[in-house]
Design a protein around this motif. Sequence first.
Motif, PDB file in Angstrom:
ATOM      1  N   TYR A 197      -4.309  12.755   4.050  1.00  0.00           N
ATOM      2  CA  TYR A 197      -5.133  11.626   4.002  1.00  0.00           C
ATOM      3  C   TYR A 197      -6.606  11.746   3.866  1.00  0.00           C
ATOM      4  N   ARG A 198      -7.107  12.610   4.658  1.00  0.00           N
ATOM      5  CA  ARG A 198      -8.435  13.137   4.951  1.00  0.00           C
ATOM      6  C   ARG A 198      -8.915  13.611   3.621  1.00  0.00           C
ATOM      7  N   ASP A 199      -8.329  14.006   2.754  1.00  0.00           N
ATOM      8  CA  ASP A 199      -9.023  14.837   1.805  1.00  0.00           C
ATOM      9  C   ASP A 199      -9.580  13.834   0.705  1.00  0.00           C
ATOM     10  N   SER A 200      -9.550  12.667   0.554  1.00  0.00           N
ATOM     11  CA  SER A 200     -10.341  11.817  -0.007  1.00  0.00           C
ATOM     12  C   SER A 200     -10.639  10.780   0.577  1.00  0.00           C
ATOM     13  N   LYS A 201     -11.757   9.953   0.279  1.00  0.00           N
ATOM     14  CA  LYS A 201     -12.197   8.615   1.095  1.00  0.00           C
ATOM     15  C   LYS A 201     -11.166   7.760   0.692  1.00  0.00           C
ATOM     16  N   LEU A 202     -10.722   7.701  -0.530  1.00  0.00           N
ATOM     17  CA  LEU A 202      -9.827   6.628  -0.749  1.00  0.00           C
ATOM     18  C   LEU A 202      -8.537   6.451  -0.083  1.00  0.00           C
ATOM     19  N   THR A 203      -7.954   7.738   0.221  1.00  0.00           N
ATOM     20  CA  THR A 203      -6.604   7.890   1.002  1.00  0.00           C
ATOM     21  C   THR A 203      -6.901   7.607   2.420  1.00  0.00           C
ATOM     22  N   SER A 204      -8.270   8.212   2.796  1.00  0.00           N
ATOM     23  CA  SER A 204      -8.388   7.809   4.342  1.00  0.00           C
ATOM     24  C   SER A 204      -8.386   6.499   4.460  1.00  0.00           C
ATOM     25  N   LEU A 205      -9.171   5.579   3.614  1.00  0.00           N
ATOM     26  CA  LEU A 205      -9.343   4.276   3.905  1.00  0.00           C
ATOM     27  C   LEU A 205      -8.029   3.463   3.823  1.00  0.00           C
ATOM     28  N   LEU A 206      -7.085   3.951   2.853  1.00  0.00           N
ATOM     29  CA  LEU A 206      -5.347   3.295   2.671  1.00  0.00           C
ATOM     30  C   LEU A 206      -4.628   3.879   3.607  1.00  0.00           C
ATOM     31  N   LYS A 207      -5.204   4.786   4.601  1.00  0.00           N
ATOM     32  CA  LYS A 207      -4.101   5.328   5.595  1.00  0.00           C
ATOM     33  C   LYS A 207      -2.917   4.302   6.398  1.00  0.00           C
ATOM     34  N   GLN A 208      -3.700   3.103   6.657  1.00  0.00           N
ATOM     35  CA  GLN A 208      -2.690   2.222   7.197  1.00  0.00           C
ATOM     36  C   GLN A 208      -1.955   1.561   6.253  1.00  0.00           C
ATOM     37  N   SER A 209      -2.235   1.610   5.007  1.00  0.00           N
ATOM     38  CA  SER A 209      -1.482   0.613   3.933  1.00  0.00           C
ATOM     39  C   SER A 209      -0.309   1.482   3.715  1.00  0.00           C
ATOM     40  N   ILE A 210      -0.533   2.650   3.154  1.00  0.00           N
ATOM     41  CA  ILE A 210       0.396   3.707   2.723  1.00  0.00           C
ATOM     42  C   ILE A 210       1.076   4.570   4.024  1.00  0.00           C
ATOM     43  N   GLY A 211       2.177   4.238   4.404  1.00  0.00           N
ATOM     44  CA  GLY A 211       2.899   4.948   5.620  1.00  0.00           C
ATOM     45  C   GLY A 211       2.266   4.469   6.795  1.00  0.00           C
ATOM     46  N   GLY A 212       1.727   3.199   6.846  1.00  0.00           N
ATOM     47  CA  GLY A 212       1.183   2.867   8.115  1.00  0.00           C
ATOM     48  C   GLY A 212       1.607   1.782   8.585  1.00  0.00           C
ATOM     49  N   ASN A 213       0.815   0.760   8.976  1.00  0.00           N
ATOM     50  CA  ASN A 213       1.342  -0.566   9.691  1.00  0.00           C
ATOM     51  C   ASN A 213       1.160  -1.725   9.058  1.00  0.00           C
ATOM     52  N   CYS A 214       1.000  -1.733   7.684  1.00  0.00           N
ATOM     53  CA  CYS A 214       0.686  -2.787   6.701  1.00  0.00           C
ATOM     54  C   CYS A 214       1.806  -3.083   6.042  1.00  0.00           C
ATOM     55  N   PHE A 215       2.009  -4.531   5.380  1.00  0.00           N
ATOM     56  CA  PHE A 215       2.820  -4.884   4.453  1.00  0.00           C
ATOM     57  C   PHE A 215       2.126  -4.402   3.060  1.00  0.00           C
ATOM     58  N   CYS A 216       2.632  -3.835   2.436  1.00  0.00           N
ATOM     59  CA  CYS A 216       2.014  -3.296   1.028  1.00  0.00           C
ATOM     60  C   CYS A 216       2.962  -3.481  -0.066  1.00  0.00           C
ATOM     61  N   LEU A 217       1.996  -4.044  -1.183  1.00  0.00           N
ATOM     62  CA  LEU A 217       2.379  -4.168  -2.529  1.00  0.00           C
ATOM     63  C   LEU A 217       1.841  -3.241  -3.330  1.00  0.00           C
ATOM     64  N   MET A 218       2.406  -2.482  -4.128  1.00  0.00           N
ATOM     65  CA  MET A 218       1.881  -1.825  -5.205  1.00  0.00           C
ATOM     66  C   MET A 218       2.141  -2.609  -6.567  1.00  0.00           C
ATOM     67  N   ILE A 219       0.977  -2.683  -7.356  1.00  0.00           N
ATOM     68  CA  ILE A 219       1.273  -3.178  -8.791  1.00  0.00           C
ATOM     69  C   ILE A 219       0.993  -2.046  -9.555  1.00  0.00           C
ATOM     70  N   ALA A 220       2.074  -1.368 -10.273  1.00  0.00           N
ATOM     71  CA  ALA A 220       1.799  -0.394 -11.158  1.00  0.00           C
ATOM     72  C   ALA A 220       1.600  -1.091 -12.637  1.00  0.00           C
ATOM     73  N   CYS A 221       0.596  -0.780 -13.260  1.00  0.00           N
ATOM     74  CA  CYS A 221       0.176  -1.087 -14.513  1.00  0.00           C
ATOM     75  C   CYS A 221       0.246  -0.018 -15.602  1.00  0.00           C
ATOM     76  N   ILE A 222       1.146  -0.700 -16.793  1.00  0.00           N
ATOM     77  CA  ILE A 222       1.215   0.392 -18.033  1.00  0.00           C
ATOM     78  C   ILE A 222       1.118  -0.453 -19.357  1.00  0.00           C
ATOM     79  N   ALA A 223       0.643   0.332 -20.190  1.00  0.00           N
ATOM     80  CA  ALA A 223       0.096  -0.356 -21.571  1.00  0.00           C
ATOM     81  C   ALA A 223       1.220   0.183 -22.645  1.00  0.00           C
ATOM     82  N   PRO A 224       1.347  -0.487 -23.595  1.00  0.00           N
ATOM     83  CA  PRO A 224       2.453  -0.091 -24.567  1.00  0.00           C
ATOM     84  C   PRO A 224       2.015   0.489 -25.784  1.00  0.00           C
ATOM     85  N   LEU A 225       1.292   1.646 -25.465  1.00  0.00           N
ATOM     86  CA  LEU A 225       0.459   2.499 -26.669  1.00  0.00           C
ATOM     87  C   LEU A 225       1.176   3.819 -26.671  1.00  0.00           C
ATOM     88  N   ASP A 226       1.299   4.646 -27.793  1.00  0.00           N
ATOM     89  CA  ASP A 226       1.735   5.716 -27.807  1.00  0.00           C
ATOM     90  C   ASP A 226       0.966   6.648 -27.162  1.00  0.00           C
TER      91      ASP A 226
END
Length: 592
Positions: A295-324
């Motif tokens: 987690y500590r290797d980046s600011k993003l993962t540090s701040l998302l520590k509680q959300s991913i593998g922590g004590n939050c309800f978490c929803l991930m929305i993975a976005c994709i686009a239909p291009l070759d």
Amino acid sequence: MQNQQKIRVAVRVRPLLDLEKKQGHSNSKIDCNGQEVIIKEERNKKSYKFDHVLPETASQDQVFKSCEIDQLVQSVIEGYHVTVFAYGQTGSGKTHTMEGQRDDEGVAIKQDGIIPKTIHSLFNRIKQNALQRDFSVYCSYLQIYNEKIYDLLGEASKVNFGIQTSGLKMRWNVRDQFVVENLFVYQCKSAEEVIKLFKLGSRNRITASHKLNFSSSRSHSIFEIKIESVDLKNPDYFITSKLELVDLAGSERISLTGTEGRQAKESIEINKSLMTLRQVIAILSDANNKTIPPYRDSKLTSLLKQSIGGNCFCLMIACIAPLDSFYDENVSTLQYATKAAYITNLPMKNDDPKLKVVNELKQQIKSLKAELSRANEHIESLSNIVQKKDNNQSLNGVQTRSNFDNLLKNQQRLLEQESSDDDVKKFDQVQQNERLIDSINMVRELLFSNKEMREREEQINQKCEAMYREIQFLQKENFELRERLGDPDSQSPQKRPSTIKKNTMMVEELGFLPEQVTQFQRNFQKDFRETQSKDYRDQQMSMTNQNIRAHSQRTQGRQLPLISNYQQNFEEVQQDEMTNFRRRSLYQKQFK
Ligand SMILES: Nc1ncnc2c1ncn2[C@@H]1O[C@H](COP(=O)(O)OP(=O)(O)OP(=O)(O)O)[C@@H](O)[C@H]1O
């Protein structure tokens, strides 16, 4: 375990854009079938299953409903932390999904996305619960750009962004884990106020144009809404929770985006932090992998520590686009989304931490009382033995701790008057009495330290409340000051700074009365309209920014000593608890 919750994962496929259609692209690559996404390449066909699959025809409303975001909002109201984050390669539709369709300035103006819809839903729920609880809502908005944190609602704006090069500091806090220092937090009374702040922050977010996206976010953004609520019937029941709405910058291959110079550096930083996020996801999704997630290797993962593998309800929305050209990145996105669906979080209700400490201390006092009564019984039985052995001495029923002094005296007398006939008997008696006296002293100490702890607890509660009031006062002061400065956010950039400068000088340095300030404001605005010089305005703008920054540092700086005081007190109580624990073990050992 009962409260365990897997991260919920939704996949959204964006439609082909007009320009892409004109360029001859067609969507023959991605199919959606119920909860399944099928992605094809020549003869290869890969299929992935998710909690929610949103085909390219899905409207913003359908996304909001299918992802059951209303239920997440309800969880926030009940006191749980919730995170919704959009993930995917650049140009895959994350910002469109989270914010809505953007205008040229990068502000969502059409087709409201998840964030504005969630804000409305939140305030609707607050209204529904207003008879039971009193709610307060606070917002903050930050971006992580080139691995530095910037406040999107504070003085960090596109205008003076270059000045704030060092970014905001992140601090470790046992309860909230990683927190950002000196981030502006605004109290809001309505959905409109929150949306206004959100749009202001989005305008300040850094975007750039490249081959895959005309308005590409160059930073990760976290819009946080904190909710505090007090039960109207039971004011001691206080809950606090937060809703984090995260729009990540998209992963990008420089060969495809064609970025150079500053933008290429941004790409590298974006990819680095996303790489750490993927590592964290990969480790947490594998139950056999015992590696500690980095987690500590980046600011993003540090701040998302509680959300991913922590004590939050978490929803991930993975976005994709239909291009070759998106095929490899789409497969990678779907693979990490699949992994994320294996991650287990442990959502916890966030009762007031103050209340938690008080309850823990109450529990401790209860168990100490139980121990004490056991000790009393023990003392009583020892006294009975002593009484039986010495017919000449009458201890008259030493039964309760209020008789400790009598017991002590009697035991000393007993020692002095012990018959010298039987040396062995006497030795036993002496030992027994010594032990008894020690235990009485120890029980006394325990009683005394219990009293001290209760007093300390009381003091801490008072300090907590004072600190809380002070913070609220400072926030209010900040808010009012901003409003008094002419609401810089609603003014045009040219008009805003000089007005602020003038107001700041009056209010802060000269200490004029409010009516005088208003008059000065009017005069000044008139002067300003008459002043056409751009140099003059630029100079005013920079001075204003400095003043606001100085004020913000001063007011926010006042909170830090209070917070550190609180931490120090908390540590002292922990120290006391340790001492008590040692005493109790010693005491128990004594009687074994
Ligand atoms: N569901 C959709 N319907 C219509 N247009 C969409 C949809 N999703 C995305 N778009 C359009 O596609 C383009 C790229 O989308 P967006 O900016 O949201 O991508 P992104 O993943 O946030 O990219 P980046 O990571 O570079 O910021 C935008 O012009 C957006 O309006």
